[in-house]
Write a protein that holds these residues in place. Structure first.
Motif, mmCIF file in Angstrom:
data_model
loop_
_atom_site.group_PDB
_atom_site.id
_atom_site.type_symbol
_atom_site.label_atom_id
_atom_site.label_comp_id
_atom_site.label_asym_id
_atom_site.label_seq_id
_atom_site.Cartn_x
_atom_site.Cartn_y
_atom_site.Cartn_z
ATOM 1 N N GLU A 339 0.726 -1.069 -0.053
ATOM 2 C CA GLU A 339 -0.018 0.056 0.022
ATOM 3 C C GLU A 339 0.936 1.218 -0.278
ATOM 4 O O GLU A 339 1.816 1.400 0.560
ATOM 5 N N GLY A 340 0.539 2.284 -0.876
ATOM 6 C CA GLY A 340 1.207 3.426 -0.877
ATOM 7 C C GLY A 340 2.573 3.563 -1.394
ATOM 8 O O GLY A 340 3.102 4.112 -1.002
ATOM 9 N N PHE A 341 2.811 2.403 -2.356
ATOM 10 C CA PHE A 341 4.145 2.246 -2.760
ATOM 11 C C PHE A 341 4.261 2.552 -4.230
ATOM 12 O O PHE A 341 3.225 1.973 -4.941
ATOM 13 N N PRO A 342 5.116 3.224 -4.853
ATOM 14 C CA PRO A 342 6.192 4.015 -4.326
ATOM 15 C C PRO A 342 5.645 5.301 -3.807
ATOM 16 O O PRO A 342 4.628 5.873 -4.371
ATOM 17 N N PRO A 343 6.178 5.870 -2.563
ATOM 18 C CA PRO A 343 5.755 7.182 -2.184
ATOM 19 C C PRO A 343 6.341 8.275 -3.043
ATOM 20 O O PRO A 343 7.274 8.002 -4.033
ATOM 21 N N ASP A 344 6.163 9.447 -2.571
ATOM 22 C CA ASP A 344 6.807 10.743 -3.088
ATOM 23 C C ASP A 344 8.212 11.015 -2.666
ATOM 24 O O ASP A 344 8.719 12.048 -2.086
ATOM 25 N N GLY A 345 9.099 9.810 -2.516
ATOM 26 C CA GLY A 345 10.441 9.861 -2.225
ATOM 27 C C GLY A 345 10.568 10.300 -0.737
ATOM 28 O O GLY A 345 11.477 11.075 -0.378
ATOM 29 N N ALA A 346 9.637 10.006 0.392
ATOM 30 C CA ALA A 346 9.777 10.356 1.473
ATOM 31 C C ALA A 346 10.986 9.743 2.116
ATOM 32 O O ALA A 346 11.103 8.748 1.931
ATOM 33 N N ASP A 347 11.781 10.450 3.103
ATOM 34 C CA ASP A 347 12.915 9.947 3.496
ATOM 35 C C ASP A 347 12.828 8.710 4.495
ATOM 36 O O ASP A 347 13.582 8.022 4.971
ATOM 37 N N ASP A 348 11.699 8.649 5.246
ATOM 38 C CA ASP A 348 11.326 7.772 6.355
ATOM 39 C C ASP A 348 10.838 6.434 5.771
ATOM 40 O O ASP A 348 10.761 5.621 6.270
ATOM 41 N N TRP A 349 10.912 6.388 4.522
ATOM 42 C CA TRP A 349 10.455 5.134 3.900
ATOM 43 C C TRP A 349 11.542 4.396 3.252
ATOM 44 O O TRP A 349 12.814 4.836 3.042
ATOM 45 N N PRO A 350 11.459 2.987 3.549
ATOM 46 C CA PRO A 350 12.631 2.061 2.879
ATOM 47 C C PRO A 350 12.788 2.594 1.433
ATOM 48 O O PRO A 350 11.843 2.999 0.629
ATOM 49 N N MET A 379 -1.976 -12.877 -5.804
ATOM 50 C CA MET A 379 -2.568 -11.498 -5.904
ATOM 51 C C MET A 379 -1.664 -10.377 -5.529
ATOM 52 O O MET A 379 -2.349 -9.175 -5.599
ATOM 53 N N THR A 380 -0.585 -10.685 -5.417
ATOM 54 C CA THR A 380 0.351 -9.369 -4.819
ATOM 55 C C THR A 380 0.243 -8.266 -5.668
ATOM 56 O O THR A 380 0.063 -8.418 -6.873
ATOM 57 N N MET A 381 0.126 -7.301 -4.951
ATOM 58 C CA MET A 381 -0.301 -5.913 -5.747
ATOM 59 C C MET A 381 0.478 -4.623 -5.281
ATOM 60 O O MET A 381 0.894 -4.583 -4.312
ATOM 61 N N ILE A 382 1.044 -3.940 -6.244
ATOM 62 C CA ILE A 382 1.338 -2.564 -5.798
ATOM 63 C C ILE A 382 0.367 -1.464 -6.172
ATOM 64 O O ILE A 382 -0.152 -1.373 -7.017
ATOM 65 N N GLU A 383 0.118 -1.006 -5.033
ATOM 66 C CA GLU A 383 -1.068 0.033 -4.812
ATOM 67 C C GLU A 383 -0.439 1.493 -4.582
ATOM 68 O O GLU A 383 0.014 1.900 -3.517
ATOM 69 N N THR A 384 -0.329 2.144 -5.547
ATOM 70 C CA THR A 384 0.222 3.615 -5.621
ATOM 71 C C THR A 384 -0.800 4.398 -5.364
ATOM 72 O O THR A 384 -2.112 4.651 -6.072
ATOM 73 N N TYR A 385 -0.611 5.726 -4.464
ATOM 74 C CA TYR A 385 -1.540 6.613 -4.277
ATOM 75 C C TYR A 385 -0.836 8.020 -4.734
ATOM 76 O O TYR A 385 0.283 8.313 -5.126
ATOM 77 N N GLU A 386 -1.873 8.641 -5.327
ATOM 78 C CA GLU A 386 -1.914 10.169 -5.903
ATOM 79 C C GLU A 386 -1.318 11.086 -4.470
ATOM 80 O O GLU A 386 -0.582 11.799 -4.478
ATOM 81 N N PHE A 421 -0.109 -7.422 -9.447
ATOM 82 C CA PHE A 421 -1.173 -6.341 -9.938
ATOM 83 C C PHE A 421 -0.860 -4.994 -9.615
ATOM 84 O O PHE A 421 0.008 -4.743 -8.893
ATOM 85 N N PHE A 422 -1.559 -4.124 -10.158
ATOM 86 C CA PHE A 422 -1.279 -2.812 -9.812
ATOM 87 C C PHE A 422 -2.677 -1.954 -9.580
ATOM 88 O O PHE A 422 -3.529 -2.105 -10.339
ATOM 89 N N SER A 423 -2.622 -0.916 -8.822
ATOM 90 C CA SER A 423 -3.783 -0.203 -8.754
ATOM 91 C C SER A 423 -3.135 1.238 -8.497
ATOM 92 O O SER A 423 -2.044 1.485 -7.720
ATOM 93 N N TYR A 424 -3.752 2.159 -8.931
ATOM 94 C CA TYR A 424 -3.609 3.799 -8.809
ATOM 95 C C TYR A 424 -4.893 4.580 -8.531
ATOM 96 O O TYR A 424 -5.912 4.240 -9.055
ATOM 97 N N GLU A 425 -4.811 4.935 -7.126
ATOM 98 C CA GLU A 425 -5.841 5.392 -6.364
ATOM 99 C C GLU A 425 -5.557 7.035 -5.695
ATOM 100 O O GLU A 425 -4.306 7.363 -5.554
ATOM 101 N N ILE A 426 -6.396 7.541 -5.414
ATOM 102 C CA ILE A 426 -6.366 8.930 -4.802
ATOM 103 C C ILE A 426 -5.446 8.839 -3.493
ATOM 104 O O ILE A 426 -4.555 9.588 -3.296
ATOM 105 N N GLY A 427 -5.992 7.955 -2.675
ATOM 106 C CA GLY A 427 -5.154 7.727 -1.409
ATOM 107 C C GLY A 427 -5.835 6.934 -0.591
ATOM 108 O O GLY A 427 -7.028 6.266 -0.778
ATOM 109 N N THR A 428 -5.488 6.756 0.589
ATOM 110 C CA THR A 428 -5.848 5.677 1.651
ATOM 111 C C THR A 428 -7.302 5.976 2.285
ATOM 112 O O THR A 428 -7.944 5.083 2.737
ATOM 113 N N ASN A 429 -7.731 7.180 2.369
ATOM 114 C CA ASN A 429 -8.980 7.500 2.850
ATOM 115 C C ASN A 429 -10.065 7.887 1.848
ATOM 116 O O ASN A 429 -10.455 8.713 1.289
#
Length: 435
Positions: A339-350, A379-386, A421-429
């Motif tokens: 979930e939420g990967f890859p992020p916007d280059g956040a320093d606190d993420w691996p 079903m492993t998926m990368i779920e990327t958020y806007e 699998f892949f998903s692109y969504e606005i966000g977690t909420n």
């Protein structure tokens, strides 16, 4: 970096094109436009032990909204998740696309106090709480001033508040809201019956602050350190995980559900303290301050595995069980959601390489490990958020909204480095319901 399987070498070339910005494919929920046609080839369904055969890119989507979104929009995905209260939409969606897979949804360790009716009957023993104390005087069902034995706890170096203003606290079958703490007189001013009904309590009764991560929910104790209790649906003492596994199995009692999404199935919950969601954790409700949470993490992981084992035993091999940032119980699960990967280059993420290829967190597993070792079909998926992180705004409501195509391509290209699998969504909420 590990050796890349020969079968995905063509994907590397595609990935280069994606990152270069030459491919602009985007799931239809994120931009306006005509509904996409059905896929040219369809999955063969769920065959235990056998991989999926649908073409690439493979698309999944969390929680679209059948009340507001068209069937054409929803059924363009290979699989979706819904909630149990949306059961009436499962058959119409499958009639529109007989090949789509639909998962019901549950949560390993959270209950919504605002929307889950079962919250009112949850035994106090099943909540994951902070270090608590006891009443020093009896209270009836309406008194709002509680006299308690302590309001702080110390390890000899640091002192921790047991309660702060706006905490919710559990005391037997009731929850209260803390309005004020008088440290000098060791009293708590409380709002009675906070989502769980008020009742009388005797001196010596334990009271402790709830732990909350997702807004509107309280964390339940999935660890094997949890005290046991009896609930109306069982005659024997049991832990939260035992009860919740029965709930999960029952969610798949109707055969039109293809499987189950288990949200919040991540291991090692001591991060609730280190990330500021709790001041302390008291997993056995002994009112004892822990200075080392490693035993708690181990007990949580043991309880998580037992919970997933019970669900797998209850639903058999024919149903899909899908984790979100799950523990690497590959033998039990049909994949993991990043979930939420890859992020916007956040320093606190691996970094991206660690999540994809390792080394990653020992109890989680990286993308390639999940693809290689999880149960088939996988079903492993990368779920990327806007939008990374919790959000309350929906940029899709803005007529001038332009999605982050570069980020979308990066997530899609990452998924295509293997058979995920892949998903692109606005966000977690809101997930797939927002566009």
């Amino acid at each position: 970096m590990p050796n890349i399987p020969t079968r995905i070498l063509p994907t590397l070339a595609l990935f280069a094109l994606l990152v270069a910005g030459l491919l602009t494919m985007l799931p239809s929920h994120a931009v306006a436009g005509p509904p996409a046609p059905h896929r040219l080839a369809a999955p063969d369904g769920i065959i235990p032990g056998q991989p999926f055969t649908m073409p690439f890119p493979r698309l999944g989507m969390w929680w679209p909204d059948p009340e507001t979104q068209s069937l054409d929009d929803i059924t363009r995905y290979d699989w979706i998740t819904l909630f149990d209260y949306q059961d009436e939409y499962v058959d119409p969606i499958k009639q529109h696309n007989p090949d789509i897979l639909i998962l019901n949804s549950t949560n390993a360790c959270e209950l919504g106090y605002e929307w889950d009716p079962e919250m009112r009957e949850m035994p106090a023993e099943w909540f994951l709480t902070q270090v608590g104390t006891t009443l020093t005087q009896d209270v009836n069902a309406t008194e709002t001033l509680f006299h308690v034995a302590a309001v702080t706890v110390t390890d000899g170096v640091n002192t921790y508040d047991l309660f702060v203003e706006d905490d919710a606290a559990v005391i037997e079958g009731e929850s209260v809201k803390i309005l004020a703490v008088d440290k000098a007189n060791k009293t708590l001013l409380v709002q009675r019956g906070f989502y769980r009904p008020a009742s009388a309590h005797s001196a010596g009764t334990r009271i402790a602050a709830h732990i909350s991560f997702w807004p509107g929910t309280w964390v339940m104790n999935l660890s094997t350190l949890s005290p046991t209790a009896v609930i109306s649906t069982s005659t024997q003492p049991e832990r939260w995980g035992d009860y919740n596994a029965r709930v999960g199995v029952d969610l798949l009692s109707d055969p039109h559900w293809d499987g189950l999404l288990i949200d919040r199935s991540d291991p090692n919950q001591s991060w609730l303290v280190s990330s500021g969601y709790a001041r302390t954790i008291d997993p056995d409700q002994s009112n004892t301050l822990l200075t080392d949470y490693s035993a708690f993490d181990a007990a949580w992981n043991e309880g998580l595995r037992q919970y997933e084992e019970q669900i797998r035993a209850g639903v058999g091999d024919e149903r899909l069980i899908f984790a979100n940032w799950g523990m690497n119980n590959y033998d039990l699960l049909n994949g993991n959601n990043f979930e939420g990967f890859p992020p916007d280059g956040a320093d606190d993420w691996p970094n991206w390489h660690s999540v994809m290829f390792g080394p990653f967190e020992a109890d989680k597993g990286n993308y390639f490990e999940w693809m290689a070792q999880a149960r088939q079909p996988n079903m492993t998926m990368i779920e990327t958020y806007e939008i990374d992180g919790y959000h309350e705004n929906n940029p899709c409501d803005d007529p001038g909204f332009v999605p982050n195509y570069r980020k979308m391509r990066f997530g899609l290209g990452s998924a295509l480095l293997n058979d995920g699998f892949f998903s692109y969504e606005i966000g977690t909420n809101g997930h797939g319901s927002l566009c």
